[in-house]
Design an enzyme around this catalytic site. Structure first.
Site, PDB file in Angstrom:
ATOM      1  N   ASP A   9      -7.374  -4.161   4.883  1.00 41.93           N
ATOM      2  CA  ASP A   9      -7.296  -2.914   4.112  1.00 41.93           C
ATOM      3  C   ASP A   9      -6.749  -3.311   2.745  1.00 41.93           C
ATOM      4  OD1 ASP A   9      -6.551  -0.552   2.878  1.00 41.93           O
ATOM      5  OD2 ASP A   9      -5.089   0.040   4.402  1.00 41.93           O
ATOM      6  N   LYS A  70      -7.132  -2.029  -8.229  1.00 41.27           N
ATOM      7  CA  LYS A  70      -8.223  -1.361  -7.521  1.00 41.27           C
ATOM      8  C   LYS A  70      -8.819  -0.238  -8.373  1.00 41.27           C
ATOM      9  CE  LYS A  70      -9.091   0.653  -2.924  1.00 41.27           C
ATOM     10  NZ  LYS A  70      -8.432   0.924  -1.625  1.00 41.27           N
ATOM     11  N   GLU A 174     -12.905   3.423   4.186  1.00 41.38           N
ATOM     12  CA  GLU A 174     -11.562   3.567   4.747  1.00 41.38           C
ATOM     13  C   GLU A 174     -11.484   4.665   5.816  1.00 41.38           C
ATOM     14  OE1 GLU A 174      -9.287   3.907   1.142  1.00 41.38           O
ATOM     15  OE2 GLU A 174      -9.675   1.817   0.629  1.00 41.38           O
ATOM     16  N   ASP A 198      -5.814  11.065   3.923  1.00 43.06           N
ATOM     17  CA  ASP A 198      -5.229   9.770   3.552  1.00 43.06           C
ATOM     18  C   ASP A 198      -4.343   9.917   2.316  1.00 43.06           C
ATOM     19  OD1 ASP A 198      -4.638   7.209   2.698  1.00 43.06           O
ATOM     20  OD2 ASP A 198      -6.668   6.429   2.935  1.00 43.06           O
TER      21      ASP A 198
HETATM   22  P1  ADP Z   1      -2.306   2.589  -0.254  1.00 46.87           P
HETATM   23  O1  ADP Z   1      -2.154   3.801  -1.069  1.00 46.87           O
HETATM   24  O2  ADP Z   1      -2.318   1.350  -1.051  1.00 46.87           O
HETATM   25  O3  ADP Z   1      -3.431   2.648   0.722  1.00 46.87           O
HETATM   26  P2  ADP Z   1      -0.359   2.967   1.924  1.00 46.87           P
HETATM   27  O4  ADP Z   1      -1.258   3.818   2.683  1.00 46.87           O
HETATM   28  O5  ADP Z   1       0.221   1.801   2.639  1.00 46.87           O
HETATM   29  O6  ADP Z   1      -0.951   2.396   0.590  1.00 46.87           O
HETATM   30  O7  ADP Z   1       0.828   3.902   1.403  1.00 46.87           O
HETATM   31  C1  ADP Z   1       1.865   3.399   0.661  1.00 46.87           C
HETATM   32  C2  ADP Z   1       2.840   4.509   0.369  1.00 46.87           C
HETATM   33  O8  ADP Z   1       3.397   4.977   1.606  1.00 46.87           O
HETATM   34  C3  ADP Z   1       4.011   4.061  -0.481  1.00 46.87           C
HETATM   35  O9  ADP Z   1       4.228   5.010  -1.515  1.00 46.87           O
HETATM   36  C4  ADP Z   1       5.178   4.062   0.478  1.00 46.87           C
HETATM   37  O10 ADP Z   1       6.409   4.349  -0.166  1.00 46.87           O
HETATM   38  C5  ADP Z   1       4.790   5.159   1.436  1.00 46.87           C
HETATM   39  N1  ADP Z   1       5.484   5.043   2.718  1.00 46.87           N
HETATM   40  C6  ADP Z   1       5.460   4.002   3.581  1.00 46.87           C
HETATM   41  N2  ADP Z   1       6.236   4.247   4.641  1.00 46.87           N
HETATM   42  C7  ADP Z   1       6.767   5.477   4.453  1.00 46.87           C
HETATM   43  C8  ADP Z   1       7.661   6.307   5.207  1.00 46.87           C
HETATM   44  N3  ADP Z   1       8.187   5.895   6.354  1.00 46.87           N
HETATM   45  N4  ADP Z   1       7.977   7.516   4.695  1.00 46.87           N
HETATM   46  C9  ADP Z   1       7.460   7.935   3.519  1.00 46.87           C
HETATM   47  N5  ADP Z   1       6.624   7.213   2.779  1.00 46.87           N
HETATM   48  C10 ADP Z   1       6.276   5.990   3.229  1.00 46.87           C
HETATM   49 MG    MG Z   2      -4.953   3.129   1.822  1.00 46.59          MG
END
Ligand code: ADP
Ligand code: MG
Length: 628
Positions: A9, A70, A174, A198
């Site tokens: 991912d 990205k 995704e 998402d």
């Molecule tokens: P992307 O947007 O790159 O796909 P993710 O889906 O991994 O990334 O999301 C990342 C975001 O999720 C970050 O802003 C992170 O702070 C937030 N995040 C991760 N774990 C938690 C949590 N337990 N509670 C709240 N926010 C979280």
């Molecule tokens: Mg993502």
């Protein structure tokens, strides 16, 4: 045994890698023990660093710490998204023969990297993570992209894989990967409609998918916001803490980049803590001017501060539903993806919206996409006998904005509606705007508004050498054909002279809109909905009136010999008077148009009936619109 195909991912803010092994998917931890790795690459005098370490040294080295690539993938330098985003990035982006390039200082030298190269470094890190865990070299991978990525963005992702030494077996969407992870494709008899929500670090995507026979995933609609996610919640906390700091110490720390960066890291941590506790605390030594900062925040306060941002996500859910022409009750499953959906309030809002329907939570939302990619990897890697997954997944995409041509010289006639599945094709017969016309300009438009000027002109061509025909007579056949790759071909042909075909091909990447622009145009369409509805009514009545008198003129022309000359003359002059008036009053008001339509019909209809009676009523096929 051949080495496995891993699933990656490749996220805007975080990336994640997984593998299917021993009958299940394993999410692979990086060398720091974390299951997700920041999509961040930093360059220093001595080395190149990727992931969490790159993030933590960003304060000291902002110009050479690269993130968010990205958002640039597969876009030309001139793309409005690139131009807009650039303003907020601390690293430099330059124009390299039409493409964006990131300029950094690395080992004491000025260096330039393409977004593909930076992405390849992140993919390389994920590859190494998998290799260290599996103890063997890995080359095959499945990589995920947002559902709205066009061909160019997908091929840029492919290229990034190549540079990283990966053989990308497949690029999958995704939301599809997330649906696979939840096993929503299993035990399927018939169809299932799912909504994937998402909410990640910087972007928010809603997709509605239809899964049929377990392997056909069709994207029914996509919606979302290009700037809504974890970072906004972090920033809300940063602002709160900075205000608290000011209250406690009478000093403004926001002027210090270093203090802000520290506070941001602590705020993100606090936010994560609030997902499982009702209180969180930040405790930072010498945050600003040697001052130790200590402050706490409650979950309910955090929820209140971010309430509007959280609530806004539901607007996109509504939009995706209405685009897919579905009621919320027809959604069978709601899938939560993205780290930010770990926030309890976000889950609760969504559950309430879907009237208490349980949203799937048994997989970590920030791992679901990688998990699905690994499953797809196993399918492709011939591990499928161990999986009860059927065959490969074929995907269908939709047109992001309506496509059409200009008619009447000023308004858009939609040929393919927004969110039509591709491949798609439609033909209509158009007429010409005046009697002696032998050529017409075909203006290809994209957008949701009524007037040409409010939409985007994505291509234009002239068809000439047309057979002269009376104004309003259909006979110019225009065909819109969008293939499975999203490439639009528009052709026009004179049906009386079929060797006279003109066409134009428009690739998604060339002149078509980016996701951010689609967002903007949708917002505009919403904002001007009332105005446009009124305008549309006017255009419709206008077309009806024009069509009616053109039909009238043709009836006069074709009337039998026994028809009264007097009647013919009156009918003809009534029609011409209307046409003249229409010409002079292009944008007449609705009540004027309605009045003209009524009075013209009252006057003409008895005359036309008489003129028509000779050989019975004539068939009149109205054209889809007139071209000028
Ligand atoms: P992307 O947007 O790159 O796909 P993710 O889906 O991994 O990334 O999301 C990342 C975001 O999720 C970050 O802003 C992170 O702070 C937030 N995040 C991760 N774990 C938690 C949590 N337990 N509670 C709240 N926010 C979280
Ligand atoms: Mg993502």
């Amino acid at each position: 045994m051949a080495s496995p195909t891993i699933g990656i991912d490749l996220g805007t803010t975080y990336s994640c890698v997984a593998v299917f092994q021993h009958g299940k998917v394993e999410i692979i931890a990086n060398d720091e023990g974390a299951l997700t790795t920041p999509s961040c690459v930093a360059f220093t005098d001595t080395e190149r660093i990727i992931g969490e370490v790159a993030v933590s040294q960003a304060v000291r080295n902002p110009e050479n710490t690269v993130f968010d690539v990205k958002r640039m993938m597969g876009r030309p330098f001139s793309d409005p998204t690139v131009q807009e985003e650039m303003k907020n990035w601390p690293f430099a982006v330059v124009n390299d023969r039409g493409n964006p390039a990131i300029k950094v200082e690395y080992k004491g030298e000025r260096r330039q990297f393409s977004p593909e190269e930076i992405s390849s470094m992140i993919l390389g890190k994920m590859k190494e993570t998998a290799e260290a865990y599996l103890g063997e070299p890995i080359t095959d991978a499945v990589v995920t992209v947002p559902a709205y990525f066009n061909n160019r963005q997908r091929s840029a992702t492919m290229d990034a894989g190549k540079i990283a030494g990966l053989n990308i077996r497949r690029i999958i969407n995704e939301p599809t990967a997330a649906a696979l992870a939840y096993g929503l494709d299993k035990n399927l008899n018939g169809e299932k409609t799912i909504l994937v929500f998402d909410l990640g670090g910087g972007t928010f995507d809603v997709s509605i998918l239809k899964i049929s026979s377990g392997s056909r995933f069709q994207v029914l609609s996509t919606a979302g916001e290009t700037h809504l996610g974890g970072q906004d919640f972090d920033n809300t906390l940063v602002k709160y803490f900075a205000d608290e700091f000011k209250k406690q110490h009478k000093k403004d720390l926001t002027e210090s980049r270093r203090a802000m960066r520290k506070l941001k890291a602590a705020s993100e941590q606090a936010k994560r803590t609030l997902s499982c506790s009702s209180q969180a605390r930040v405790d930072i030594d010498s945050l600003y001017r040697g001052i130790h900062f200590n402050c706490s925040i409650s979950r309910s306060r955090f929820e209140k501060m971010c309430g509007e941002l959280f609530r806004r996500t539901l607007d996109s859910v509504e939009q995706a539903l209405s685009d897919a022409k579905l009621k919320k009750s027809s959604i069978d499953d709601v899938v939560m993806v993205g780290g930010s959906t770990r926030i309890p309030k976000v889950q609760q809002l969504l559950e309430d919206f879907f009237d208490g329907k349980r949203v799937s939570k048994d997989i970590n939302p920030d791992e679901a996409v990688a998990c699905g990619a690994a499953l797809q990897g196993a399918i492709l890697g011939n591990d499928s006998n161990k999986l009860d997954l059927i065959g490969s997944v074929t995907l269908q995409d939709v047109i992001p904005l309506s496509l059409g041509i200009e008619v009447n010289g000023f308004s858009m006639m939609k040929m393919l509606e927004r969110n039509t599945e591709i491949p798609a094709c439609r033909s209509e017969q158009f007429s010409l705007g005046s009697d002696k016309q032998t050529s017409a300009q075909v203006k290809v438009l994209e957008g949701e508004r009524v007037m040409t000027s409010d939409n985007n002109v994505i291509g234009e061509f002239l068809i000439s050498g047309l057979v002269e025909r009376p104004r309003g007579e259909p006979g110019i056949k225009v065909t819109f054909d969008v293939n499975a790759d999203g490439i639009l071909r528009v052709s026009a042909v004179d049906t009386k002279k079929s060797d006279n075909v003109m066409h134009i091909t428009i690739a998604e990447s060339n002149g078509r809109l980016s996701a951010a622009e689609v967002d903007r145009m949708m917002r505009e369409a919403e904002q001007f909905r009332e105005e446009d509805d009124a305008l549309r009514k006017r255009v419709n009545v206008r077309n009806e009136l024009e069509g009616y008198v053109i039909m009238g003129l043709r009836t006069v022309d074709q009337a039998g010999d026994d028809a009264s000359e007097e009647d013919k003359k009156t009918a003809r002059s009534t029609c011409n008077e209307v046409l003249e008036w229409l010409e002079k009053n292009r944008l007449a008001e609705l009540d004027e148009l309605t009045y003209w339509l009524q009075s013209t019909k009252e006057k003409l209809s008895p005359l036309l009936q008489k003129l028509n009676s000779g050989d019975g009523s004539r068939q009149y096929t109205p054209s889809a619109g007139s071209m000028h």
